[in-house]
Design an enzyme around this catalytic site. Structure first.
Site, PDB file in Angstrom:
ATOM      1  N   SER A 189       0.796  -1.226   0.000  1.00 30.16           N
ATOM      2  CA  SER A 189       0.000   0.000   0.000  1.00 30.16           C
ATOM      3  C   SER A 189       0.830   1.278   0.000  1.00 30.16           C
ATOM      4  O   SER A 189       0.278   2.368  -0.162  1.00 30.16           O
ATOM      5  CB  SER A 189      -0.931   0.026   1.220  1.00 30.16           C
ATOM      6  OG  SER A 189      -0.176   0.115   2.411  1.00 30.16           O
ATOM      7  N   THR A 248      -2.467   3.301   2.942  1.00 28.99           N
ATOM      8  CA  THR A 248      -1.681   4.539   2.982  1.00 28.99           C
ATOM      9  C   THR A 248      -1.059   4.576   4.357  1.00 28.99           C
ATOM     10  O   THR A 248      -1.489   3.854   5.252  1.00 28.99           O
ATOM     11  CB  THR A 248      -2.620   5.762   2.837  1.00 28.99           C
ATOM     12  OG1 THR A 248      -3.282   5.707   1.562  1.00 28.99           O
ATOM     13  CG2 THR A 248      -1.894   7.091   2.945  1.00 28.99           C
ATOM     14  N   THR A 267       1.820   7.020   0.064  1.00 27.63           N
ATOM     15  CA  THR A 267       0.971   5.923  -0.402  1.00 27.63           C
ATOM     16  C   THR A 267       1.296   5.529  -1.843  1.00 27.63           C
ATOM     17  O   THR A 267       1.851   6.337  -2.599  1.00 27.63           O
ATOM     18  CB  THR A 267      -0.515   6.359  -0.349  1.00 27.63           C
ATOM     19  OG1 THR A 267      -1.353   5.239  -0.636  1.00 27.63           O
ATOM     20  CG2 THR A 267      -0.814   7.435  -1.377  1.00 27.63           C
ATOM     21  N   ARG A 286      -4.342   9.183 -11.830  1.00 27.82           N
ATOM     22  CA  ARG A 286      -5.233   9.544 -10.716  1.00 27.82           C
ATOM     23  C   ARG A 286      -4.407   9.972  -9.490  1.00 27.82           C
ATOM     24  O   ARG A 286      -3.498   9.282  -9.055  1.00 27.82           O
ATOM     25  CB  ARG A 286      -6.104   8.347 -10.356  1.00 27.82           C
ATOM     26  CG  ARG A 286      -7.046   8.572  -9.164  1.00 27.82           C
ATOM     27  CD  ARG A 286      -6.515   7.944  -7.906  1.00 27.82           C
ATOM     28  NE  ARG A 286      -7.500   7.906  -6.819  1.00 27.82           N
ATOM     29  CZ  ARG A 286      -7.185   7.613  -5.565  1.00 27.82           C
ATOM     30  NH1 ARG A 286      -5.955   7.329  -5.226  1.00 27.82           N
ATOM     31  NH2 ARG A 286      -8.120   7.596  -4.620  1.00 27.82           N
ATOM     32  N   ASP A 346      -5.848  11.566  -2.147  1.00 27.15           N
ATOM     33  CA  ASP A 346      -5.821  12.633  -1.148  1.00 27.15           C
ATOM     34  C   ASP A 346      -4.436  12.839  -0.541  1.00 27.15           C
ATOM     35  O   ASP A 346      -4.124  13.914  -0.031  1.00 27.15           O
ATOM     36  CB  ASP A 346      -6.799  12.316  -0.016  1.00 27.15           C
ATOM     37  CG  ASP A 346      -6.464  10.980   0.645  1.00 27.15           C
ATOM     38  OD1 ASP A 346      -6.302   9.974  -0.078  1.00 27.15           O
ATOM     39  OD2 ASP A 346      -6.348  10.938   1.878  1.00 27.15           O
ATOM     40  N   THR A 384      -6.232   8.115   5.900  1.00 27.36           N
ATOM     41  CA  THR A 384      -6.082   6.989   4.992  1.00 27.36           C
ATOM     42  C   THR A 384      -7.492   6.586   4.568  1.00 27.36           C
ATOM     43  O   THR A 384      -8.465   6.922   5.233  1.00 27.36           O
ATOM     44  CB  THR A 384      -5.373   5.792   5.650  1.00 27.36           C
ATOM     45  OG1 THR A 384      -6.192   5.306   6.720  1.00 27.36           O
ATOM     46  CG2 THR A 384      -4.021   6.171   6.209  1.00 27.36           C
ATOM     47  N   GLY A 385      -7.582   5.853   3.475  1.00 31.53           N
ATOM     48  CA  GLY A 385      -8.906   5.428   3.025  1.00 31.53           C
ATOM     49  C   GLY A 385      -9.248   6.017   1.676  1.00 31.53           C
ATOM     50  O   GLY A 385      -8.366   6.428   0.918  1.00 31.53           O
ATOM     51  N   GLY A 401      -9.621   8.150  -1.005  1.00 28.59           N
ATOM     52  CA  GLY A 401      -9.100   9.498  -1.191  1.00 28.59           C
ATOM     53  C   GLY A 401     -10.093  10.482  -1.754  1.00 28.59           C
ATOM     54  O   GLY A 401     -10.065  11.671  -1.420  1.00 28.59           O
TER      55      GLY A 401
HETATM   56  N1  GLY Z   1      -5.914   7.414   0.539  1.00 30.96           N
HETATM   57  C1  GLY Z   1      -5.161   6.924  -0.527  1.00 30.96           C
HETATM   58  C2  GLY Z   1      -5.789   7.126  -1.828  1.00 30.96           C
HETATM   59  O1  GLY Z   1      -6.994   7.226  -1.946  1.00 30.96           O
HETATM   60  O2  GLY Z   1      -5.065   7.199  -2.781  1.00 30.96           O
END
Ligand code: GLY
Length: 358
Positions: free
Chosen positions: A88, A212, A230, A240, A243, A263-264, A266
């Site tokens: 990750s 992340t 991340t 892409r 966040d 994290t999560g 984005g």
């Molecule tokens: N939080 C990592 C992403 O969405 O790329």
């Protein structure tokens, strides 16, 4: 807020730590703050595996000898980024849809109100260090793609193939699974013999599309710094940005208040400016724990009218300038944790699930 006061007492967990097996205190809810033991210096990460623990020890080596939060955060983030087993973050991260690993990272120094970030960076194992260079050696905040790579090259970062065999195999499995009508396909899939779930049993990493890490620290001078790094959403569209490299979304630091990281998913973190929101909540007097929960509730509130059943997967962490801690996750069956290193040793802090049962 649901479940907010669950398990607020200190308890101990037995885990293998640094020099060997030892008792590690785990603190829950706001007890850490109420005990008054959350004093600086300290360093935290959302990573809770052994690599996360090693990262905390590496960062702590700097903090305990009077080093800066910025140095401690970078050192700790690098430990996580170079772990090839971690799919990750950094080297070994899962690639985009084309099989190319594109990394995102941000850095913020509360003592100077400066920030730097890189997005869609290829071939460099430690994007957090490149983000720090952007912060300290340019008047820009965010460099992306080939520009970020050229900048990293200029600073002498070595270029390497970031796609490990493990990550490549997972990516190929994903391609095979895209659709039973594709030309790509696992033999069992093409013969329509095995149900979809069976394909993924060997690849549990695939469950974690948004992995992340956040690293936040306060040094002995009270200065605060943070980093979020991340490989981003696995199999994302080429180009892409998540966040993590967006200041205010995946990371925010304010020396007068504290720091927060996300994290999560984005896309939701960007739309909600979640890390900035958490720091604003702390500025308004909310504890770090409350600020994390507030941000998750704010996201769900935003969706209430358009998609009331949508509870995206996010985990937030926060610290304030007094060293108080916060950690909350949107949903799931287990309370989230984060790793903490301070004068009291290494420990896991246990947060809460904002929407249990979702
Ligand atoms: N939080 C990592 C992403 O969405 O790329």
């Amino acid at each position: 807020m649901k479940n907010q006061i669950s398990r607020r007492n200190f308890f101990f967990k037995t885990v293998g730590a640094g020099a060997g097996l030892c008792l590690i205190p785990s603190v829950s809810g706001t007890s850490f703050m109420q005990s008054g033991k959350g004093s600086a210096p300290l360093i935290i990460t959302s990573h809770t595996n052994l690599t996360g623990q090693n990262a905390m020890e590496a960062g702590w080596e700097i903090l305990k000898s009077g080093g800066t939060a910025v140095d401690a955060v970078e050192r700790a983030a690098n430990v996580i980024e170079v772990d090839p087993e971690d799919t990750s973050v950094g080297y070994g991260g899962l690639p985009n849809e084309r099989g190319v690993v594109q990394l995102d990272a941000s850095f913020m120094d509360g003592s100077t109100y400066s920030a730097g970030a890189v997005g869609c960076l290829e071939n460099i194992k430690t994007p957090s260090s490149v983000a720090r260079k952007v912060m300290e050696h340019t008047d820009h905040v965010l460099l992306v793609g080939t520009g970020a790579l050229e900048f990293a090259r200029a600073w002498g970062f070595p270029e390497e193939n970031l796609l490990t065999e493990k990550a490549r195999k997972i990516w190929l499995r994903w391609k095979e699974e895209l659709s039973p009508k594709d030309d790509w396909g696992a033999p069992e899939h093409l013969q329509n013999l095995v149900k979809k779930e069976a394909y993924w049993r060997d690849f549990p990493q695939i469950e974690n599309h948004y992995g992340t890490t956040n690293v936040l620290a306060i040094d002995a001078s009270g200065n605060i710094a943070g980093c979020t790094t991340t490989s981003g959403l696995s199999f994302k569209l080429n180009g892409r940005l998540g966040d993590s490299p967006i200041i205010g979304a995946g990371l925010y630091v304010d020396n007068e208040v504290g720091a927060a990281g996300a994290t999560g998913r984005g896309e939701d973190v960007i739309k909600s400016c979640a890390s900035y929101y958490m720091v604003l909540r702390m500025k308004d007097g909310r504890t770090p724990q409350q600020a994390c929960e507030d941000a998750l509730h704010m996201i769900v509130d935003r969706y209430r009218k358009v998609n009331p059943e949508f509870f995206p997967s996010e985990k937030f962490v926060a610290i304030n300038k007094s060293g108080e801690l916060g950690c909350a996750i949107m949903k799931g069956g287990r309370n989230p944790e984060m790793s903490v290193r301070s004068t009291g040793g290494f420990r896991k802090y246990e947060g809460i699930v904002a929407f249990p049962g979702k």
